[in-house]
Design a protein around this motif. Structure first.
Motif, PDB file in Angstrom:
ATOM      1  N   HIS A 190      -1.401   9.786   9.175  1.00 23.92           N
ATOM      2  CA  HIS A 190      -0.793   8.615   9.825  1.00 23.92           C
ATOM      3  C   HIS A 190       0.356   8.024   9.020  1.00 23.92           C
ATOM      4  O   HIS A 190       1.078   7.166   9.528  1.00 23.92           O
ATOM      5  CB  HIS A 190      -1.852   7.545  10.084  1.00 23.92           C
ATOM      6  CG  HIS A 190      -2.739   7.829  11.250  1.00 23.92           C
ATOM      7  ND1 HIS A 190      -3.400   6.846  11.945  1.00 23.92           N
ATOM      8  CD2 HIS A 190      -3.067   9.008  11.862  1.00 23.92           C
ATOM      9  CE1 HIS A 190      -4.109   7.389  12.923  1.00 23.92           C
ATOM     10  NE2 HIS A 190      -3.928   8.700  12.887  1.00 23.92           N
ATOM     11  N   ASN A 191       0.473   8.408   7.744  1.00 20.46           N
ATOM     12  CA  ASN A 191       1.707   8.039   7.034  1.00 20.46           C
ATOM     13  C   ASN A 191       2.022   9.065   5.940  1.00 20.46           C
ATOM     14  O   ASN A 191       1.166   9.883   5.561  1.00 20.46           O
ATOM     15  CB  ASN A 191       1.677   6.602   6.488  1.00 20.46           C
ATOM     16  CG  ASN A 191       0.885   6.439   5.212  1.00 20.46           C
ATOM     17  OD1 ASN A 191       0.024   7.262   4.899  1.00 20.46           O
ATOM     18  ND2 ASN A 191       1.167   5.383   4.471  1.00 20.46           N
ATOM     19  N   CYS A 241       9.411   5.894  11.077  1.00 14.23           N
ATOM     20  CA  CYS A 241       8.954   4.539  11.396  1.00 14.23           C
ATOM     21  C   CYS A 241       9.831   3.636  10.527  1.00 14.23           C
ATOM     22  O   CYS A 241       9.802   3.737   9.305  1.00 14.23           O
ATOM     23  CB  CYS A 241       7.477   4.392  11.030  1.00 14.23           C
ATOM     24  SG  CYS A 241       6.821   2.742  11.316  1.00 14.23           S
ATOM     25  N   PHE A 299      -3.699   4.413   4.428  1.00 14.77           N
ATOM     26  CA  PHE A 299      -2.245   4.462   4.224  1.00 14.77           C
ATOM     27  C   PHE A 299      -1.853   4.630   2.753  1.00 14.77           C
ATOM     28  O   PHE A 299      -0.716   4.309   2.390  1.00 14.77           O
ATOM     29  CB  PHE A 299      -1.559   3.203   4.783  1.00 14.77           C
ATOM     30  CG  PHE A 299      -1.476   3.140   6.294  1.00 14.77           C
ATOM     31  CD1 PHE A 299      -0.938   4.193   7.030  1.00 14.77           C
ATOM     32  CD2 PHE A 299      -1.905   2.023   6.985  1.00 14.77           C
ATOM     33  CE1 PHE A 299      -0.843   4.128   8.419  1.00 14.77           C
ATOM     34  CE2 PHE A 299      -1.803   1.948   8.381  1.00 14.77           C
ATOM     35  CZ  PHE A 299      -1.278   3.004   9.091  1.00 14.77           C
ATOM     36  N   GLU A 305       0.794  -1.235   0.000  1.00 14.59           N
ATOM     37  CA  GLU A 305       0.000   0.000   0.000  1.00 14.59           C
ATOM     38  C   GLU A 305       0.823   1.279   0.000  1.00 14.59           C
ATOM     39  O   GLU A 305       0.297   2.331  -0.360  1.00 14.59           O
ATOM     40  CB  GLU A 305      -0.955  -0.024   1.209  1.00 14.59           C
ATOM     41  CG  GLU A 305      -0.339   0.222   2.590  1.00 14.59           C
ATOM     42  CD  GLU A 305       0.443  -0.977   3.143  1.00 14.59           C
ATOM     43  OE1 GLU A 305       0.559  -1.997   2.459  1.00 14.59           O
ATOM     44  OE2 GLU A 305       0.957  -0.874   4.274  1.00 14.59           O
ATOM     45  N   SER A 306       2.082   1.219   0.396  1.00 17.44           N
ATOM     46  CA  SER A 306       2.851   2.457   0.567  1.00 17.44           C
ATOM     47  C   SER A 306       4.327   2.237   0.221  1.00 17.44           C
ATOM     48  O   SER A 306       4.791   1.103   0.123  1.00 17.44           O
ATOM     49  CB  SER A 306       2.752   2.918   2.028  1.00 17.44           C
ATOM     50  OG  SER A 306       3.332   1.936   2.877  1.00 17.44           O
ATOM     51  N   ARG A 330      -1.464   5.266  16.689  1.00 21.85           N
ATOM     52  CA  ARG A 330      -1.120   6.660  16.335  1.00 21.85           C
ATOM     53  C   ARG A 330      -2.294   7.584  16.660  1.00 21.85           C
ATOM     54  O   ARG A 330      -2.100   8.752  16.986  1.00 21.85           O
ATOM     55  CB  ARG A 330      -0.737   6.751  14.852  1.00 21.85           C
ATOM     56  CG  ARG A 330       0.625   6.141  14.582  1.00 21.85           C
ATOM     57  CD  ARG A 330       0.951   6.025  13.101  1.00 21.85           C
ATOM     58  NE  ARG A 330       2.159   5.216  12.930  1.00 21.85           N
ATOM     59  CZ  ARG A 330       2.563   4.719  11.772  1.00 21.85           C
ATOM     60  NH1 ARG A 330       1.879   4.937  10.668  1.00 21.85           N
ATOM     61  NH2 ARG A 330       3.665   3.990  11.710  1.00 21.85           N
TER      62      ARG A 330
HETATM   63  O1  AHR Z   1       2.685  -0.635   9.733  1.00 21.63           O
HETATM   64  C1  AHR Z   1       3.458   0.437   9.334  1.00 21.63           C
HETATM   65  C2  AHR Z   1       2.641   1.346   8.466  1.00 21.63           C
HETATM   66  O2  AHR Z   1       2.127   0.619   7.374  1.00 21.63           O
HETATM   67  C3  AHR Z   1       3.388   2.492   7.837  1.00 21.63           C
HETATM   68  O3  AHR Z   1       3.410   3.631   8.619  1.00 21.63           O
HETATM   69  C4  AHR Z   1       2.563   2.731   6.629  1.00 21.63           C
HETATM   70  O4  AHR Z   1       3.142   3.559   5.668  1.00 21.63           O
HETATM   71  C5  AHR Z   1       2.361   1.341   6.178  1.00 21.63           C
HETATM   72  O5  AHR Z   1       1.468   1.166   5.218  1.00 21.63           O
END
Ligand code: AHR
Length: 329
Positions: A234-235, A283, A208, A53-54, A184
């Motif tokens: 949150h991210n 993180c 996210f 996802e990120s 968070r």
């Molecule tokens: O679990 C960590 C989180 O999951 C991160 O902050 C975020 O970017 C990811 O998708």
């Protein structure tokens, strides 16, 4: 003369036998039979990743795959594509394959008890990587990852400083019921209790992702427009999506709307350099080396603590340009 020859014979035998013994010992080390200790070369690890996802997640996946390759162990990697049922299926497959250890990054906190129990019954330890699961402690060996509540607290402290203790905040929450989103959310509010003039006027999940961050922020702007003083994301990915929405709306991210997010990915450093992001709370996704080191210890029956926390800091625009080249994700 006969005595001298005898002594020479004894000495040579010792040298030859010693050499053989060393040879056998090192052979046992690489095959893992010495004192029944396992080594990376004969370790089979199943890893259930939650998705992609990120950028943070990409960094995490790369760290796990690259470390496995460099250590020469067998990694069976499964991408659940954001679905808990896929993670449960993957864990059951790992059990059927009789892997030595299972690593899992649980997409949400709840719903893991029975499958973790199945792994325990099969004698396969579970290691939680990056995200916690809400299960009794005896169902997993250890949790390797961040203190998400502290990350939320850090974000709130920074936000309070940037806003001078006063302002309207909108919040982009992570994946609903995930450990980082839950913690968070809580950590941020904990600190806000000391700042009665800082108010969260809207809070919604952006899952996210960048796309969701942009979409949800557009909604916030339509509803609250100029009343928004700050964004807590949150991210970083959701913050970066929101930055697009803020610019389209005609406001300047980082100035008209103060933005604090979590992760410290490379793109966040670029956004800080561009003046569009005010701070990012780190993180750490580079958990591969620690995960496999711990997996080996667990398989060999060595002690590991119930939580192996990551060391993390906070980054600001002032030195973003200097730090960016050193960032690995
Ligand atoms: O679990 C960590 C989180 O999951 C991160 O902050 C975020 O970017 C990811 O998708």
């Amino acid at each position: 003369m006969r005595v001298k020859a005898y002594i020479l014979f004894i000495l040579m035998s010792c040298v030859i036998l010693g050499g053989c013994k060393r040879g056998i010992d090192s052979e046992l080390q690489t095959t893992g039979q010495s004192e029944n200790k396992r080594v990376y070369q004969n370790l089979v690890v199943g890893f259930s990743q939650l998705g992609a996802e990120s950028k943070w997640r990409d960094g995490n996946t790369a760290s796990i795959k690259k470390t496995a390759e460099s250590l020469g162990l067998e990694l069976i990697f499964s991408d659940a594509q954001q679905k808990q049922e896929n993670q449960i299926k993957a864990i059951r497959t790992f059990i059927a394959q009789q892997v030595d250890v299972i690593g899992v990054s649980p997409i949400v906190e709840t719903g893991w008890e029975s499958v973790f129990q199945e792994a325990k019954d099969a004698g396969i330890p579970i290691i939680l990587v990056d995200r916690r699961a809400d299960v009794p402690e005896e169902l997993y060996a250890t949790y390797i990852g961040s203190d998400f509540t502290e990350e939320g607290r850090k974000a709130a402290r920074v936000m309070a400083e940037l806003l001078g203790g006063k302002g309207n905040i909108v919040e982009l929450v992570g994946t609903i019921n995930s450990a980082p989103a839950n913690d968070r959310y809580i950590g941020f509010r904990e600190i806000l209790q000391d700042y009665p003039e800082m108010k969260i006027i809207a809070s919604e999940s952006a899952d996210f992702t960048r796309a969701k961050g942009e979409e949800v922020m557009r909604g916030f702007l339509e509803q609250y427009g100029d009343q928004i003083d700050a964004l807590y994301a949150h991210n970083d990915d959701s913050a970066l999506g929101a930055i697009r929405a803020i610019e389209d709306y005609g406001l300047q991210p980082g100035q008209d709307i103060i933005i604090v997010s979590v992760d410290a990915i490379r793109d966040a450093f670029q956004a800080m350099i561009d003046g569009k992001l005010n701070a990012t709370v780190e993180c750490n996704p580079l958990l591969g080396p620690l995960f496999f080191e711990t997996a080996l210890k667990v398989v060999n029956g060595e002690y590991v603590p119930k939580w192996i926390p990551s060391q993390e800091s906070i980054f600001f625009p002032e030195n973003a340009a200097e730090i960016l080249p050193t960032r690995k994700y």
